[in-house]
Design an enzyme around this catalytic site. Structure first.
Site, short mmCIF file in Angstrom:
data_model
loop_
_atom_site.label_atom_id
_atom_site.label_comp_id
_atom_site.label_asym_id
_atom_site.label_seq_id
_atom_site.Cartn_x
_atom_site.Cartn_y
_atom_site.Cartn_z
N LYS A 1 -2.18 -1.88 7.96
CA LYS A 1 -3.33 -1.28 8.63
C LYS A 1 -3.38 -1.72 10.09
O LYS A 1 -3.11 -2.88 10.41
CB LYS A 1 -4.63 -1.70 7.93
CG LYS A 1 -4.82 -1.05 6.57
CD LYS A 1 -6.17 -1.43 5.99
CE LYS A 1 -6.44 -0.71 4.67
NZ LYS A 1 -7.74 -1.06 4.10
N ARG B 1 -0.27 -2.48 -6.66
CA ARG B 1 -0.61 -3.55 -5.71
C ARG B 1 -1.57 -4.55 -6.35
O ARG B 1 -1.39 -5.77 -6.22
CB ARG B 1 -1.23 -2.91 -4.47
CG ARG B 1 -1.68 -3.86 -3.38
CD ARG B 1 -2.07 -3.04 -2.15
NE ARG B 1 -2.88 -3.76 -1.19
CZ ARG B 1 -2.41 -4.53 -0.22
NH1 ARG B 1 -1.10 -4.72 -0.11
NH2 ARG B 1 -3.22 -5.13 0.64
N HIS C 1 -4.02 -9.11 3.85
CA HIS C 1 -5.48 -9.14 3.97
C HIS C 1 -5.87 -10.00 5.17
O HIS C 1 -5.39 -11.12 5.32
CB HIS C 1 -6.13 -9.73 2.72
CG HIS C 1 -6.09 -8.81 1.54
ND1 HIS C 1 -6.23 -9.26 0.24
CD2 HIS C 1 -5.92 -7.46 1.45
CE1 HIS C 1 -6.15 -8.23 -0.60
NE2 HIS C 1 -5.97 -7.14 0.12
N ARG D 1 0.86 -1.18 0.00
CA ARG D 1 0.00 0.00 0.00
C ARG D 1 0.90 1.23 0.00
O ARG D 1 2.06 1.17 0.44
CB ARG D 1 -0.89 0.03 1.25
CG ARG D 1 -1.81 -1.18 1.40
CD ARG D 1 -2.60 -1.07 2.71
NE ARG D 1 -3.54 -2.19 2.88
CZ ARG D 1 -3.27 -3.29 3.58
NH1 ARG D 1 -2.09 -3.43 4.18
NH2 ARG D 1 -4.17 -4.25 3.70
N HIS E 1 -2.17 2.20 -5.78
CA HIS E 1 -2.85 0.93 -5.54
C HIS E 1 -2.92 0.07 -6.80
O HIS E 1 -3.07 -1.16 -6.70
CB HIS E 1 -4.27 1.21 -5.02
CG HIS E 1 -4.60 0.41 -3.80
ND1 HIS E 1 -3.90 0.53 -2.61
CD2 HIS E 1 -5.54 -0.54 -3.58
CE1 HIS E 1 -4.42 -0.30 -1.71
NE2 HIS E 1 -5.40 -0.97 -2.27
N TYR F 1 -9.39 -11.15 -6.85
CA TYR F 1 -8.45 -11.30 -7.97
C TYR F 1 -8.74 -12.53 -8.82
O TYR F 1 -8.34 -12.60 -9.97
CB TYR F 1 -7.01 -11.32 -7.44
CG TYR F 1 -6.63 -10.02 -6.79
CD1 TYR F 1 -6.36 -8.88 -7.55
CD2 TYR F 1 -6.60 -9.90 -5.41
CE1 TYR F 1 -6.06 -7.68 -6.95
CE2 TYR F 1 -6.29 -8.70 -4.80
CZ TYR F 1 -6.03 -7.59 -5.58
OH TYR F 1 -5.73 -6.39 -4.98
#
Length: 298
Positions: A172, A247, A270, A148, A244, A279
């Site tokens: 995050k 990514r 994730h 990110r 992004h 994806y």
């Protein structure tokens, strides 16, 4: 209880108890601020404790005329979180958005670049300028490690474990993970460190920061967006490209080449495999190849 006090308490809760990043907290706060502005503009004198379902519903009707379904859904979700917090803290008995449904939206597939397009973008970097080596290292790291933008600007020299072939990434909620880094990406980072960064006048407090601006300080998110937008124009790529995008391209290209979905999940950081599964929808040919290779009746 006043709105500003409730919002302040909510921000503290998100930061301390939920451990969310400042960017996420700002986004959640913005949804509540939209509701507050609406109440002020329409002279509706209610507090966070007395606002009714009907008043919130009217706000949703109003906002639906101004934003698309995706934004509307996000605002409803943000407000639900705020009022759930008030219920959790025993300020309210119930959430006024309990029966309000978000608009149904399709799953948006992320934009990606082909390998040739990524090469074209990186080739547009002017390496005769000092920032050229830095920008190439940044783009190679974004794509090579699937980071990110916030993770890239927060990378530290002490996070680089090149002998082991990994970098430590703070994602995050300040959650850390180790991500593999290729020899090629290591090479571009080392070129930047040896030929550019080592000659900079580094400001106090930024000695361990990997990517620096001209003033020897940490780069901002906005600067990374600007760099990529300019390169997009210079390279002639007529696509909407953001940090992004690299990514997304990282994950898509790994999946297309047979990488395991769980491994991609770990590298991207994730929490849920559901997030990574998006994806799978991007290249149906990959699914066909898996079937042909692994099914006993292929």
């Amino acid at each position: 209880m006043k709105w500003e006090n409730a919002l302040k308490d909510y921000r503290e809760y998100l930061k301390i108890e939920r451990g969310l990043s400042q960017n996420t907290i700002t986004n959640y706060s913005f949804d509540v601020e939209k509701l507050i502005s609406y109440l002020i503009e329409n002279e509706i004198n209610v507090s966070p404790l007395t606002i009714s379902e009907e008043e919130v519903q009217q706000f949703i009707y109003t906002i639906a005329k101004q934003v698309n379904a995706r934004s509307q859904s996000r605002i409803i979700s943000g407000l639900k979180g705020f009022f759930n917090f008030l219920v959790f803290e025993d300020y309210r008995k119930q959430n006024p958005l309990e029966l309000i449904e978000s608009p149904k939206i399709g799953r948006k597939l992320p934009d990606t670049l082909s390998i040739d397009e990524i090469d074209q973008l990186i080739a547009a970097i002017d390496l005769s300028k000092p920032e050229g080596e830095r920008n190439r290292a940044i783009l190679e790291t974004l794509y090579g490690c699937g980071l990110r933008v916030s993770e890239v600007i927060n990378l530290r020299l002490s996070d680089l474990f090149f002998k082991e072939g990994f970098i430590k990434v703070t994602g995050k909620g300040d959650k850390q993970r180790f991500v593999p880094i290729s020899d090629a990406t290591q090479k571009y980072i080392n070129l930047y460190r040896e030929h550019i960064r080592s000659h900079q006048d580094i400001q106090k407090g930024h000695e361990d920061t990997l990517f620096l601006n001209r003033r020897g300080k940490q780069l901002t998110r906005a600067m990374i967006f600007t760099i990529i937008r300019r390169l997009s124009d210079d390279s002639g790529l007529h696509k909407k490209i953001s940090p992004h995008t690299f990514r997304h391209s990282f994950a898509t290209h790994l999946l297309e080449n047979g990488a395991d979905l769980r491994a991609i999940q770990q590298m991207l950081g994730h929490e849920s495999i559901t997030t990574t599964e998006i994806y799978v929808h991007m290249d149906r040919s990959h699914l066909k190849n898996v079937m042909e290779q692994y099914h006993p009746r292929r």
